[in-house]
Structures are given as structure tokens and as C-alpha cells.
Design a protein around this motif. Structure first.
Motif, PDB file in Angstrom:
ATOM      1  N   ASP A  60      55.447  -7.566   2.834  1.00 16.28           N
ATOM      2  CA  ASP A  60      55.830  -8.725   4.609  1.00 16.28           C
ATOM      3  C   ASP A  60      57.419  -9.095   3.663  1.00 16.28           C
ATOM      4  OD1 ASP A  60      54.901 -11.006   3.021  1.00 16.28           O
ATOM      5  OD2 ASP A  60      53.094 -11.273   4.562  1.00 16.28           O
ATOM      6  N   GLY A  61      57.621  -9.089   2.803  1.00 14.40           N
ATOM      7  CA  GLY A  61      58.707 -10.199   2.660  1.00 14.40           C
ATOM      8  C   GLY A  61      58.129 -12.088   2.300  1.00 14.40           C
ATOM      9  N   GLN A  62      56.596 -12.304   2.037  1.00 15.19           N
ATOM     10  CA  GLN A  62      57.226 -13.247   0.675  1.00 15.19           C
ATOM     11  C   GLN A  62      55.667 -12.731  -0.134  1.00 15.19           C
ATOM     12  OE1 GLN A  62      54.713 -15.239   4.624  1.00 15.19           O
ATOM     13  NE2 GLN A  62      56.974 -16.507   4.998  1.00 15.19           N
ATOM     14  N   GLY A  63      55.339 -11.637   0.464  1.00 12.65           N
ATOM     15  CA  GLY A  63      54.478 -11.334  -0.747  1.00 12.65           C
ATOM     16  C   GLY A  63      53.884  -9.645  -0.320  1.00 12.65           C
ATOM     17  N   SER A  64      52.869  -8.797  -1.882  1.00 13.45           N
ATOM     18  CA  SER A  64      52.878  -8.050  -1.281  1.00 13.45           C
ATOM     19  C   SER A  64      51.098  -8.216  -0.413  1.00 13.45           C
ATOM     20  CB  SER A  64      52.427  -6.959  -2.972  1.00 13.45           C
ATOM     21  OG  SER A  64      53.886  -7.267  -3.116  1.00 13.45           O
ATOM     22  N   CYS A  65      50.711  -7.057  -0.035  1.00 11.27           N
ATOM     23  CA  CYS A  65      49.230  -6.952   0.862  1.00 11.27           C
ATOM     24  C   CYS A  65      49.140  -5.418   0.383  1.00 11.27           C
ATOM     25  CB  CYS A  65      49.676  -6.876   1.995  1.00 11.27           C
ATOM     26  SG  CYS A  65      50.451  -8.237   3.082  1.00 11.27           S
ATOM     27  N   LEU A  66      47.873  -5.702   0.174  1.00 14.33           N
ATOM     28  CA  LEU A  66      47.199  -4.999   0.233  1.00 14.33           C
ATOM     29  C   LEU A  66      45.712  -4.530   1.326  1.00 14.33           C
ATOM     30  CD1 LEU A  66      46.059  -2.369  -1.716  1.00 14.33           C
ATOM     31  CD2 LEU A  66      44.704  -3.021  -3.048  1.00 14.33           C
ATOM     32  N   PHE A  67      45.596  -3.595   1.724  1.00 11.15           N
ATOM     33  CA  PHE A  67      44.565  -3.026   2.728  1.00 11.15           C
ATOM     34  C   PHE A  67      43.314  -2.160   2.440  1.00 11.15           C
ATOM     35  CE2 PHE A  67      48.414  -4.822   4.936  1.00 11.15           C
ATOM     36  CZ  PHE A  67      47.173  -6.667   5.414  1.00 11.15           C
ATOM     37  N   MET A  68      42.312  -2.251   3.086  1.00 10.07           N
ATOM     38  CA  MET A  68      41.568  -0.999   3.016  1.00 10.07           C
ATOM     39  C   MET A  68      40.788  -0.585   3.970  1.00 10.07           C
ATOM     40  SD  MET A  68      38.406  -0.596  -0.135  1.00 10.07           S
ATOM     41  CE  MET A  68      37.021  -1.636   0.967  1.00 10.07           C
ATOM     42  N   LYS A  69      40.084   0.665   4.683  1.00 12.55           N
ATOM     43  CA  LYS A  69      39.247   0.200   5.861  1.00 12.55           C
ATOM     44  C   LYS A  69      38.557   1.519   5.071  1.00 12.55           C
ATOM     45  CE  LYS A  69      38.546   0.920  10.566  1.00 12.55           C
ATOM     46  NZ  LYS A  69      38.773   0.364  11.857  1.00 12.55           N
ATOM     47  N   ARG A  70      37.515   1.667   5.018  1.00  6.55           N
ATOM     48  CA  ARG A  70      35.892   2.775   5.700  1.00  6.55           C
ATOM     49  C   ARG A  70      35.145   2.656   6.413  1.00  6.55           C
ATOM     50  NH1 ARG A  70      33.435   4.005   0.493  1.00  6.55           N
ATOM     51  NH2 ARG A  70      34.290   2.031  -0.323  1.00  6.55           N
ATOM     52  N   LEU A  71      35.345   4.441   7.391  1.00  2.53           N
ATOM     53  CA  LEU A  71      35.215   4.481   8.110  1.00  2.53           C
ATOM     54  C   LEU A  71      33.095   4.842   7.900  1.00  2.53           C
ATOM     55  CD1 LEU A  71      36.881   7.132  10.149  1.00  2.53           C
ATOM     56  CD2 LEU A  71      36.928   4.729  10.465  1.00  2.53           C
ATOM     57  N   GLU A  72      32.774   4.148   8.879  1.00 13.55           N
ATOM     58  CA  GLU A  72      31.005   3.873   8.389  1.00 13.55           C
ATOM     59  C   GLU A  72      30.657   5.340   8.813  1.00 13.55           C
ATOM     60  OE1 GLU A  72      29.620   2.115   6.814  1.00 13.55           O
ATOM     61  OE2 GLU A  72      30.601   0.479   6.635  1.00 13.55           O
ATOM     62  N   ARG A  73      30.972   6.031  10.001  1.00 11.75           N
ATOM     63  CA  ARG A  73      30.854   7.647  10.380  1.00 11.75           C
ATOM     64  C   ARG A  73      32.586   7.931  10.169  1.00 11.75           C
ATOM     65  NH1 ARG A  73      27.748   7.359  15.779  1.00 11.75           N
ATOM     66  NH2 ARG A  73      28.201   5.287  15.342  1.00 11.75           N
ATOM     67  N   GLY A  74      32.685   9.403  10.422  1.00 10.85           N
ATOM     68  CA  GLY A  74      33.066  10.586  10.357  1.00 10.85           C
ATOM     69  C   GLY A  74      34.630  10.191   8.717  1.00 10.85           C
ATOM     70  N   ARG A  75      34.970  10.780   9.179  1.00  9.62           N
ATOM     71  CA  ARG A  75      36.962  11.282   8.423  1.00  9.62           C
ATOM     72  C   ARG A  75      37.805  10.880   8.669  1.00  9.62           C
ATOM     73  NH1 ARG A  75      32.965  11.235   5.066  1.00  9.62           N
ATOM     74  NH2 ARG A  75      32.040  13.190   4.081  1.00  9.62           N
TER      75      ARG A  75
END
Length: 115
Positions: A60-75
Motif C-alpha cells: 500500500d505504499g507504507q507496508g506489505s499487506c497479506l489478506f486471507m479469506k476462507r468461504l464457509e460453503r462453496g468455492r
């Protein structure tokens, strides 16, 4: 939702990625697969083998970001491995993260009559 500035591109890494990887390992994949700079400010999205988990890296210009998302149902809907890296819009990324088919989103309900 990730506050994405205008002009930022969103890239999907086709196929599956080892979800044990952290920011540094995924950034190396960005350099190898996309031939791009992971510090460019673009978002790079990777999907796990089962299809229910994604990781997003972003500088983001200031630092590194790591986001994660897991679906409860589906793909998550994902491009075929033969497609290589795929660029999508920020709106399509919103659909993707909600588990909606970003390639052809459909309205689920439309009013028949007013009042």
C-alpha cells in the motif's frame, strides 16, 4: 473490503498455490509468474487447492499487506490453469470475494411490479 485506490489492477494467479506461503514467498511468485513488481501497488490473488481459501498480497505504499479469506460453503470461481495470470476489475474482485461468479454475475431477484 480492501480500500483499493483508483488505477490499481487486480491479478489472479490461475491454478492453485500452496497456502502455507507467506507474503515473501507469494511476492516471489508474483515476480516469477506475473513478471511484475509485488511493490507496484497492484493486488495479487492466489487460491488454495481445495478452492475455499484465497490469499491477497498488496503493497500500500507504507507496508506489505497479506489478506486471507476462507468461504464457509462453496468455492471461489477461478480461471483454468491454462489461462495464466488473469486481470480483473475491482468490482469483479468484490464478486469473487463474496463467492459469486465474477465472470458473469446474475441478479438473484428483480421486482415484477412497483407497489
Amino acid at each position: 473490503m480492501i480500500p483499493v485506490p483508483s488505477g490499481v489492477r487486480v491479478w489472479l494467479a490461475s491454478g492453485h498455490t500452496d497456502m502455507r506461503k507467506g507474503w515473501a514467498s507469494l511476492a516471489l511468485l508474483v515476480q516469477e509468474r506475473f513478471a511484475q513488481d509485488p511493490h507496484s501497488g497492484h493486488l495479487f490473488i492466489f487460491r488454495g487447492r481445495r478452492g475455499d481459501l484465497v490469499k491477497i498480497i498488496w503493497y500500500d505504499g507504507q507496508g506489505s499487506c497479506l489478506f486471507m479469506k476462507r468461504l464457509e460453503r462453496g468455492r471461489f470461481i477461478w480461471p483454468r490453469p491454462a489461462d495464466g495470470a488473469v486481470s480483473i476489475s475491482v468490482g469483479q474482485m468484490g464478486y469473487l470475494l463474496e463467492g459469486i461468479d465474477w465472470r458473469n454475475p446474475q441478479k438473484t431477484w428483480r421486482p415484477e411490479a412497483a407497489g
